[in-house]
Design a protein around this motif. Structure first.
Motif, short mmCIF file in Angstrom:
data_model
loop_
_atom_site.label_atom_id
_atom_site.label_comp_id
_atom_site.label_asym_id
_atom_site.label_seq_id
_atom_site.Cartn_x
_atom_site.Cartn_y
_atom_site.Cartn_z
N SER A 223 16.68 89.44 91.72
CA SER A 223 16.07 89.37 93.36
C SER A 223 17.01 88.29 94.17
N GLY B 293 11.45 88.13 102.48
CA GLY B 293 11.38 89.40 101.53
C GLY B 293 12.16 89.22 100.62
N SER C 225 17.18 97.62 96.73
CA SER C 225 16.19 97.74 97.75
C SER C 225 15.84 96.55 98.36
N ILE D 205 12.11 94.46 99.92
CA ILE D 205 10.79 94.33 99.67
C ILE D 205 10.43 93.15 100.51
N SER D 206 9.61 93.26 101.76
CA SER D 206 9.19 92.09 102.61
C SER D 206 8.18 91.39 101.77
N GLU E 114 4.79 92.79 102.01
CA GLU E 114 4.42 93.86 100.92
C GLU E 114 4.34 93.43 99.64
N ILE E 115 4.70 92.38 99.57
CA ILE E 115 4.51 91.61 98.13
C ILE E 115 3.09 90.96 98.16
#
Length: 159
Positions: A52, A63, A141, A143-144, A147-148
């Motif tokens: 990531s 994100g 992808s 991921i904000s 969202e986490i």
């Protein structure tokens, strides 16, 4: 007795003949006219670990880009490398995305073809001869951070 010996020799001859035909039929593909190995032989496909890259906006993490890639490398070039190529791929992806975006909507519209070309060129510039032939996407992808946080709250049962 002689008949049993002849039958045994016949079975051995048939087994060796079929083994010879099977091995000959599955011989590795030769190189193409241009002298390069085809994608079916001579190339290794290596999958990177999932990694990531944090996307920073306004001094905080907005994100993460989560990616897993597959790269193709000539098996001869791979055997000559002393450092895993995955480190260079992770570094190039990190350089492309870390601190490069001020708006997360830009990240969600990334043109991966440009990223792929830039990563391949960046890695191949670090070596005397090109090592990466292609870069394929297994997972890519965004991921904000919201969202986490939401996923973490669901996991703890709290709100």
């Amino acid at each position: 007795m002689i008949r049993i010996v002849l039958i045994g020799l016949w079975i051995c001859a048939v087994a060796l003949g079929s083994l010879f035909i099977a091995v000959r039929g599955h011989a590795p593909a030769s190189t193409e006219k241009g002298g390069q190995a085809s994608y079916l032989g001579g190339m290794d496909y290596v999958k990177t670990d999932v990694f990531s890259v944090p996307i920073m906006t306004g001094g905080s993490v907005a994100g993460y880009i989560v990616a897993q890639l597959v790269y193709t490398i000539d098996s001869n070039a791979k055997s000559r490398l002393t450092v895993p190529l995955e480190y260079f791929i992770n570094d190039e992806i990190f350089r492309q995305f870390y601190g490069s975006y001020s708006d997360t909507r830009q990240v969600e519209k990334v043109n991966f073809e440009m990223v792929r070309k830039s990563v391949i060129d960046g890695i191949n510039q670090r070596f005397p001869e090109p090592v990466i032939q292609d870069l394929l996407v297994e997972q890519f992808s965004y991921i904000s951070a919201a969202e986490i946080r939401e996923m973490n709250l669901k996991g703890t049962g709290g709100k």
